[in-house]
Scaffold this motif. Structure first.
Motif, PDB file in Angstrom:
ATOM      1  N   UNK A  68      28.189  -6.420  68.344  1.00  0.00           N
ATOM      2  CA  UNK A  68      28.587  -5.170  67.694  1.00  0.00           C
ATOM      3  C   UNK A  68      28.158  -5.203  66.232  1.00  0.00           C
ATOM      4  N   UNK A  69      27.601  -4.076  65.736  1.00  0.00           N
ATOM      5  CA  UNK A  69      27.115  -4.011  64.362  1.00  0.00           C
ATOM      6  C   UNK A  69      28.252  -4.229  63.376  1.00  0.00           C
ATOM      7  N   UNK A  70      27.968  -5.018  62.332  1.00  0.00           N
ATOM      8  CA  UNK A  70      28.961  -5.316  61.302  1.00  0.00           C
ATOM      9  C   UNK A  70      29.195  -4.075  60.450  1.00  0.00           C
ATOM     10  N   UNK A  71      30.465  -3.764  60.191  1.00  0.00           N
ATOM     11  CA  UNK A  71      30.823  -2.604  59.394  1.00  0.00           C
ATOM     12  C   UNK A  71      31.241  -3.045  57.999  1.00  0.00           C
ATOM     13  N   UNK A  72      30.696  -2.362  56.973  1.00  0.00           N
ATOM     14  CA  UNK A  72      31.022  -2.671  55.580  1.00  0.00           C
ATOM     15  C   UNK A  72      31.561  -1.424  54.886  1.00  0.00           C
ATOM     16  N   UNK A  73      32.402  -1.603  53.877  1.00  0.00           N
ATOM     17  CA  UNK A  73      32.917  -0.486  53.100  1.00  0.00           C
ATOM     18  C   UNK A  73      33.203  -0.928  51.675  1.00  0.00           C
ATOM     19  N   UNK A  74      32.772  -0.118  50.707  1.00  0.00           N
ATOM     20  CA  UNK A  74      33.040  -0.411  49.299  1.00  0.00           C
ATOM     21  C   UNK A  74      34.262   0.338  48.808  1.00  0.00           C
ATOM     22  N   UNK A  75      34.840   1.180  49.691  1.00  0.00           N
ATOM     23  CA  UNK A  75      35.978   1.979  49.273  1.00  0.00           C
ATOM     24  C   UNK A  75      35.531   3.129  48.375  1.00  0.00           C
ATOM     25  N   UNK A  76      36.494   3.805  47.753  1.00  0.00           N
ATOM     26  CA  UNK A  76      36.220   4.933  46.867  1.00  0.00           C
ATOM     27  C   UNK A  76      36.672   4.524  45.471  1.00  0.00           C
ATOM     28  N   UNK A  77      35.700   4.200  44.612  1.00  0.00           N
ATOM     29  CA  UNK A  77      36.033   3.625  43.307  1.00  0.00           C
ATOM     30  C   UNK A  77      36.063   4.660  42.181  1.00  0.00           C
ATOM     31  N   UNK A  78      35.985   5.950  42.522  1.00  0.00           N
ATOM     32  CA  UNK A  78      36.034   6.985  41.482  1.00  0.00           C
ATOM     33  C   UNK A  78      37.430   7.053  40.873  1.00  0.00           C
ATOM     34  N   UNK A  79      37.480   7.168  39.559  1.00  0.00           N
ATOM     35  CA  UNK A  79      38.739   7.350  38.846  1.00  0.00           C
ATOM     36  C   UNK A  79      38.540   8.428  37.788  1.00  0.00           C
ATOM     37  N   UNK A  80      39.292   9.516  37.919  1.00  0.00           N
ATOM     38  CA  UNK A  80      39.163  10.626  36.980  1.00  0.00           C
ATOM     39  C   UNK A  80      39.659  10.224  35.598  1.00  0.00           C
ATOM     40  N   UNK A  81      39.107  10.865  34.566  1.00  0.00           N
ATOM     41  CA  UNK A  81      39.547  10.600  33.199  1.00  0.00           C
ATOM     42  C   UNK A  81      41.011  10.967  33.005  1.00  0.00           C
ATOM     43  N   UNK A  82      41.652  10.333  32.036  1.00  0.00           N
ATOM     44  CA  UNK A  82      43.082  10.552  31.797  1.00  0.00           C
ATOM     45  C   UNK A  82      43.357  11.840  31.031  1.00  0.00           C
ATOM     46  N   UNK A  83      42.450  12.238  30.143  1.00  0.00           N
ATOM     47  CA  UNK A  83      42.671  13.385  29.274  1.00  0.00           C
ATOM     48  C   UNK A  83      41.790  14.557  29.728  1.00  0.00           C
ATOM     49  N   UNK A  84      42.420  15.647  30.185  1.00  0.00           N
ATOM     50  CA  UNK A  84      41.680  16.800  30.700  1.00  0.00           C
ATOM     51  C   UNK A  84      41.093  17.609  29.540  1.00  0.00           C
ATOM     52  N   UNK A  85      39.786  17.805  29.572  1.00  0.00           N
ATOM     53  CA  UNK A  85      39.091  18.605  28.562  1.00  0.00           C
ATOM     54  C   UNK A  85      38.961  20.059  28.996  1.00  0.00           C
ATOM     55  N   UNK A  86      38.824  20.266  30.320  1.00  0.00           N
ATOM     56  CA  UNK A  86      38.699  21.629  30.846  1.00  0.00           C
ATOM     57  C   UNK A  86      39.187  21.644  32.295  1.00  0.00           C
TER      58      UNK A  86
END
Length: 273
Positions: A68-86
């Motif tokens: 069976x083919x090996x499955x890999x995942x890096x996850x979701x590493x996006x992190x939004x900025x803390x201070x909203x500009x718009x």
């Protein structure tokens, strides 16, 4: 006929008879051995079946079947900025109007749907949209927005581009574009990212057919000269896209054309630091 000749003939005949007899006996022995081996294998197969032994591994090795083919995942590493500009907050504006926090070289209007929640900016074909507030973005920031399509099929829609320009003018389509990612809906499974000033062109396979009459969430991270783009939770770009200290103004461009009255909408735009 001499006695010597008769003796020689008899000796030759006797020799042939002995050879034939030996060969026949030898052949019979070989056949018996083969038959015994077949019977032994049959007995072993029956025994293995009764005892529950599994020869799958051996058969796999013999036939060369892959695991069976090996499955890999890096996850979701996006992190939004803390201070909203718009934040777009389109629900604060009247439907049918172009929100005054945006400007364009064409037109646009806010719309609602009974099928999808929220208020959406309907993009006009051939139009580019930028924020009305005329200030450049900081060195490090994030951008998020939702994109929605309405169509018979996704290939009815020409490419939609989003990215950054070196100025905040909307004098023409894609005015001042220095780095963008393009969703090639008409190709159904292609995304291209282009940055002319740094001579960068990236072509990525990505299934866009699933977004016919559905919502796509776009997340972007800019860190100095590096740009990352995520479609939903899949990263499709992570490379240098800017020259040092480049001025950056966010833009999104509608398709140049769309067949069968297909439409594209955006909402929930958030820029944060």
């Amino acid at each position: 006929m001499t006695r010597s000749f008769v003796c020689r003939s008899f000796a030759a005949s006797l020799g042939l008879m002995l050879v034939f007899h030996y060969s026949h006996a030898q052949l019979g022995g070989i056949i018996r051995k083969a038959q015994n081996k077949l019977e032994q294998k049959a007995d072993e197969a029956i025994d293995n079946s009764i005892s529950g032994k599994d020869d799958t591994k051996a058969e796999t090795a013999d036939t060369g079947t892959a695991k069976k083919r090996i499955s890999m995942s890096a996850g979701f590493d996006f992190k939004a900025g803390d201070s909203v500009l718009y934040a777009s907050n389109f629900e604060k504006f009247s439907t049918g109007a172009m929100p005054n926090t945006w400007k364009t070289n064409g037109s646009g209007q806010l719309v609602k749907s009974g099928d999808v929640a929220g208020t959406w900016l309907e993009l006009q074909n051939g139009a580019t949209y930028k924020l009305a507030q005329n200030y450049k973005l900081p060195r490090n920031f994030t951008v998020e927005f939702d994109l929605l399509t309405s169509c018979d099929k996704i290939t009815d829609i020409s490419p939609v581009s989003f990215g950054f320009a070196e100025n905040n003018s909307v004098a023409s389509f894609d005015e001042g574009d220095i780095a963008h990612t393009q969703l090639e809906f008409f190709n159904s499974d292609k995304i291209t990212s282009f940055a002319g000033p740094v001579d960068k062109y990236v072509n990525t396979d990505y299934d866009l057919t699933r977004y016919a009459n559905d919502k796509l969430h776009v997340s972007m991270v800019v860190t100095d000269d590096q740009m990352k783009v995520y479609l939903d939770k899949t990263k499709v770009l992570d490379t240098r896209m800017f020259k040092a200290d480049a001025r950056k103004y966010f833009f999104i461009s509608a398709p140049l054309k769309a067949d069968n009255d297909a439409k594209v909408y955006i909402s929930n735009v958030v820029i944060a630091q």
